[in-house]
Design an enzyme around this catalytic site. Structure first.
Site, PDB file in Angstrom:
ATOM      1  N   HIS A   1     -10.330  -6.021  -2.964  1.00 34.52           N
ATOM      2  CA  HIS A   1      -8.578  -6.114  -2.207  1.00 34.52           C
ATOM      3  C   HIS A   1      -8.725  -6.413  -0.971  1.00 34.52           C
ATOM      4  O   HIS A   1     -10.144  -5.946   0.506  1.00 34.52           O
ATOM      5  CB  HIS A   1      -7.933  -4.829  -2.705  1.00 34.52           C
ATOM      6  CG  HIS A   1      -8.208  -3.890  -2.144  1.00 34.52           C
ATOM      7  ND1 HIS A   1      -9.423  -2.481  -2.722  1.00 34.52           N
ATOM      8  CD2 HIS A   1      -8.701  -2.829  -1.011  1.00 34.52           C
ATOM      9  CE1 HIS A   1      -9.603  -1.451  -2.239  1.00 34.52           C
ATOM     10  NE2 HIS A   1      -9.150  -1.800  -1.113  1.00 34.52           N
TER      11      HIS A   1
ATOM     12  N   ASP B   1       0.765  -1.868  -0.105  1.00 32.51           N
ATOM     13  CA  ASP B   1      -0.470  -0.127  -0.091  1.00 32.51           C
ATOM     14  C   ASP B   1       0.622   1.225  -0.257  1.00 32.51           C
ATOM     15  O   ASP B   1       1.687   1.449   0.781  1.00 32.51           O
ATOM     16  CB  ASP B   1      -1.218  -0.262   1.462  1.00 32.51           C
ATOM     17  CG  ASP B   1      -1.607   0.879   0.860  1.00 32.51           C
ATOM     18  OD1 ASP B   1      -1.581   2.436   1.062  1.00 32.51           O
ATOM     19  OD2 ASP B   1      -2.852   0.699   1.087  1.00 32.51           O
ATOM     20  N   ILE B   2       0.145   1.856  -0.643  1.00 30.02           N
ATOM     21  CA  ILE B   2       1.328   3.376  -1.123  1.00 30.02           C
ATOM     22  C   ILE B   2       1.279   4.720   0.154  1.00 30.02           C
ATOM     23  O   ILE B   2       2.311   4.983   0.594  1.00 30.02           O
ATOM     24  CB  ILE B   2       1.413   3.623  -2.911  1.00 30.02           C
ATOM     25  CG1 ILE B   2       1.970   4.693  -3.091  1.00 30.02           C
ATOM     26  CG2 ILE B   2      -0.633   4.812  -2.034  1.00 30.02           C
ATOM     27  CD1 ILE B   2       1.526   5.591  -4.268  1.00 30.02           C
TER      28      ILE B   2
ATOM     29  N   HIS C   1      -6.558  -6.053   2.958  1.00 29.61           N
ATOM     30  CA  HIS C   1      -5.661  -5.197   3.722  1.00 29.61           C
ATOM     31  C   HIS C   1      -4.998  -6.117   4.178  1.00 29.61           C
ATOM     32  O   HIS C   1      -5.203  -6.563   4.965  1.00 29.61           O
ATOM     33  CB  HIS C   1      -5.765  -4.043   5.065  1.00 29.61           C
ATOM     34  CG  HIS C   1      -6.716  -3.045   3.732  1.00 29.61           C
ATOM     35  ND1 HIS C   1      -5.665  -1.643   3.120  1.00 29.61           N
ATOM     36  CD2 HIS C   1      -7.704  -2.826   2.810  1.00 29.61           C
ATOM     37  CE1 HIS C   1      -6.261  -0.991   2.480  1.00 29.61           C
ATOM     38  NE2 HIS C   1      -7.461  -1.598   2.451  1.00 29.61           N
TER      39      HIS C   1
HETATM   40  P1  AMP Z   1     -10.033   1.452   0.362  1.00 27.54           P
HETATM   41  O1  AMP Z   1     -10.597   1.378  -1.166  1.00 27.54           O
HETATM   42  O2  AMP Z   1     -10.729   2.104   1.115  1.00 27.54           O
HETATM   43  O3  AMP Z   1      -9.714  -0.141   0.746  1.00 27.54           O
HETATM   44  O4  AMP Z   1      -8.188   1.832  -0.128  1.00 27.54           O
HETATM   45  C1  AMP Z   1      -7.485   1.762  -0.771  1.00 27.54           C
HETATM   46  C2  AMP Z   1      -6.134   1.212  -0.953  1.00 27.54           C
HETATM   47  O5  AMP Z   1      -5.405   1.600  -1.199  1.00 27.54           O
HETATM   48  C3  AMP Z   1      -5.552   2.887   0.296  1.00 27.54           C
HETATM   49  O6  AMP Z   1      -4.762   1.926   1.315  1.00 27.54           O
HETATM   50  C4  AMP Z   1      -4.875   3.313  -0.474  1.00 27.54           C
HETATM   51  O7  AMP Z   1      -3.635   3.822   0.479  1.00 27.54           O
HETATM   52  C5  AMP Z   1      -4.211   2.569  -1.211  1.00 27.54           C
HETATM   53  N1  AMP Z   1      -3.816   2.944  -3.367  1.00 27.54           N
HETATM   54  C6  AMP Z   1      -3.937   3.739  -3.476  1.00 27.54           C
HETATM   55  N2  AMP Z   1      -3.273   4.103  -4.839  1.00 27.54           N
HETATM   56  C7  AMP Z   1      -2.719   2.924  -4.734  1.00 27.54           C
HETATM   57  C8  AMP Z   1      -1.711   3.102  -5.778  1.00 27.54           C
HETATM   58  N3  AMP Z   1      -0.911   3.242  -7.089  1.00 27.54           N
HETATM   59  N4  AMP Z   1      -0.198   1.986  -4.945  1.00 27.54           N
HETATM   60  C9  AMP Z   1      -0.723   1.093  -3.476  1.00 27.54           C
HETATM   61  N5  AMP Z   1      -1.939   1.073  -3.093  1.00 27.54           N
HETATM   62  C10 AMP Z   1      -2.807   2.469  -3.545  1.00 27.54           C
END
Ligand code: AMP
Length: 132
Positions: A93, A29-30, A95
Site C-alpha cells: 500500500h 486510513d483509519i 500512504h
Molecule cells: P503500515 O503497514 O506500517 O504502512 O501501516 C498500515 C496502515 O494501515 C496504518 O496507518 C493503519 O492505521 C492502517 N490501517 C490498519 N487497519 C486499517 C483499516 N481497517 N482501515 C483503514 N486503515 C487501516
C-alpha cells in the site's frame, strides 16, 4: 497472504472508500496522520510493494496520482506526501498524506482521532471531486 485489506476489498469489513477500479482501491486510513490520509492498494494480494509486477506497480502510481489530485482539492495543503512502510499490514500500500511541513508525515507522532462521521464526510467530499 490474506490481511485485513483483502477483507476490505471483498467488502467483508467496512472502509471509507475513495476510489476503486478493477485493480486498485483507495480508502481512508483509519488512524490518520492528517485529515484525508488515504491508502492505495492493489486488489491482488502482494505483501511487499517491490515484489509487485512492473505494470501493476506502475498503474498503482498513476491511480494514486488521480486520488492525490482529488485529496488536495478537498484538504488544504502544500502537497500530498507519499510514503510506503508496510510494517503493520503485509499487503502492499501507498500512504497519501496531505502535508504542510515535515512533521505532518512523521509516523512516530500521535495519530488524529477522527470520528466515523468526520471520516465519512471527508471520504464523500473526495469521492465527489473524483467523480467530476
Ligand atoms: P503500515 O503497514 O506500517 O504502512 O501501516 C498500515 C496502515 O494501515 C496504518 O496507518 C493503519 O492505521 C492502517 N490501517 C490498519 N487497519 C486499517 C483499516 N481497517 N482501515 C483503514 N486503515 C487501516
Amino acid at each position: 497472504m490474506t490481511t485485513i485489506f483483502s477483507k476490505i476489498v471483498k467488502g467483508e469489513i467496512p472502509s471509507h472508500k475513495i476510489a476503486e477500479d478493477e485493480d486498485y482501491l483507495a480508502f481512508l486510513d483509519i488512524n490518520p496522520l492528517a485529515r484525508g490520509h488515504t491508502l492505495v492498494i492493489p486488489k491482488k494480494e502482494v505483501d511487499y510493494i517491490f515484489d509487485m509486477d512492473d505494470n501493476l506497480l506502475a498503474g498503482m502510481q498513476v491511480f494514486s496520482k488521480r486520488v492525490a489530485k482529488a485529496i488536495e482539492r478537498v484538504i488544504p495543503c502544500k502537497r500530498i506526501g507519499i510514503a510506503v512502510l508496510g510494517l503493520e499490514v503485509p499487503h502492499a500500500h501507498i500512504h497519501l498524506i496531505p502535508i504542510n511541513r515535515l512533521e505532518d508525515i512523521n509516523f512516530g507522532r500521535p495519530k488524529l482521532r477522527l470520528g466515523e462521521d468526520e471520516l465519512a464526510e471527508i471520504a464523500a467530499n473526495i469521492r465527489q471531486v473524483m467523480e467530476q
